[in-house]
Design an enzyme around this catalytic site. Sequence first.
Site, mmCIF file in Angstrom:
data_model
loop_
_atom_site.group_PDB
_atom_site.id
_atom_site.type_symbol
_atom_site.label_atom_id
_atom_site.label_comp_id
_atom_site.label_asym_id
_atom_site.label_seq_id
_atom_site.Cartn_x
_atom_site.Cartn_y
_atom_site.Cartn_z
ATOM 1 N N SER A 145 -25.573 17.733 -73.722
ATOM 2 C CA SER A 145 -24.449 18.438 -73.279
ATOM 3 C C SER A 145 -24.090 17.716 -72.014
ATOM 4 O O SER A 145 -25.123 17.335 -70.951
ATOM 5 C CB SER A 145 -24.703 19.984 -73.110
ATOM 6 N N TYR A 158 -29.531 26.811 -69.794
ATOM 7 C CA TYR A 158 -28.721 26.026 -70.888
ATOM 8 C C TYR A 158 -28.789 24.354 -70.498
ATOM 9 O O TYR A 158 -29.279 23.656 -71.020
ATOM 10 C CB TYR A 158 -27.348 26.446 -71.187
ATOM 11 N N LYS A 162 -30.848 21.287 -71.902
ATOM 12 C CA LYS A 162 -30.127 20.152 -72.294
ATOM 13 C C LYS A 162 -30.404 18.935 -71.765
ATOM 14 O O LYS A 162 -30.656 17.626 -71.982
ATOM 15 C CB LYS A 162 -28.622 20.257 -72.441
#
Length: 253
Positions: A145, A158, A162
């Site tokens: 990401s 998150y 990533k």
Amino acid sequence: MRGVLVTGGSRGIGRAVARAFAAGGDRVAVQYAGRRADAERTVRELPGTGHTLLQADLGEPGAAERTVAEAVAALGAVDVLVNNAAVAPAADTRHPIAETPLEHWQQVWRRMVDVNLLGAADLCWATAHHLVNRGTGGAIVNIGSRGAFRGEPDFPAYGATKAALHALGQSLAVALAPHGIAVTSVAPGFVATERQTGKLSGPEGERLRVESPFGRVGTPEEVAATVHFLASPAAAWASGTIVDLNGASHLRT
Ligand SMILES: NC(=O)c1ccc[n+]([C@@H]2O[C@H](COP(=O)([O-])OP(=O)(O)OC[C@H]3O[C@@H](n4cnc5c(N)ncnc54)[C@H](OP(=O)(O)O)[C@@H]3O)[C@@H](O)[C@H]2O)c1
């Protein structure tokens, strides 16, 4: 015809990735967690034959190894792994540090690490051992990401998982190159998947679109096209790369 394991194929980017491989003549094992009807639709609509559906919660111990074994049994062999499944930003996983009680903070961190990082790492392990034993080479593509580079203030776990996934891919690219296995990552910016529909049609939509000078967000098919290329023999020399797919919305130095 290759065997391809795509995790998180019930919808969104995973579904588009499964379609891209199937359209190229490969057989695909589509893994999902809870959305069985959606995942069945993914498989039903794939061109070609020999595709299969696998259910697993990749945050559970043993699930990744079982998933690879099931994919090998159904497809005959797995040549390509696409690590796409993730616990992604959503209302119930939001955890900005200043406003989040410790219990929720810890719960989201553990879940995201379990699924996004440890699940993916175990899938890499099981696929790598399968490929090394076969001696045929292959490819692993991780869906990372933009948030790993730009920061995810409302979803720090998150962003961290990533970033770790990108780093895992780079380490494995070096370790697995002698076995003819290419390992790459893509780092998408905002992509118009089902999960993002509410944000895109709401007051935030215009702000998200103008983040890119193209004045729009990405599509699942754009991500899938790059993943499909990165998994091809023609892209072997790109092993170790992290490809930005963000419409020039965030330039890394
Ligand atoms: N969309 C974006 O803007 C964007 C941007 C950058 C990166 N990405 C990355 O791209 C990937 C796909 O994004 P998306 O928007 O298509 O996401 P999505 O619609 O939320 O799909 C996530 C997929 O992961 C599966 N999954 C979730 N938890 C799981 C678990 N515990 N075990 C196994 N599978 C699980 C889901 O299965 P079920 O549906 O069956 O539960 C679903 O198939 C993710 O890695 C995401 O981080 C997306």
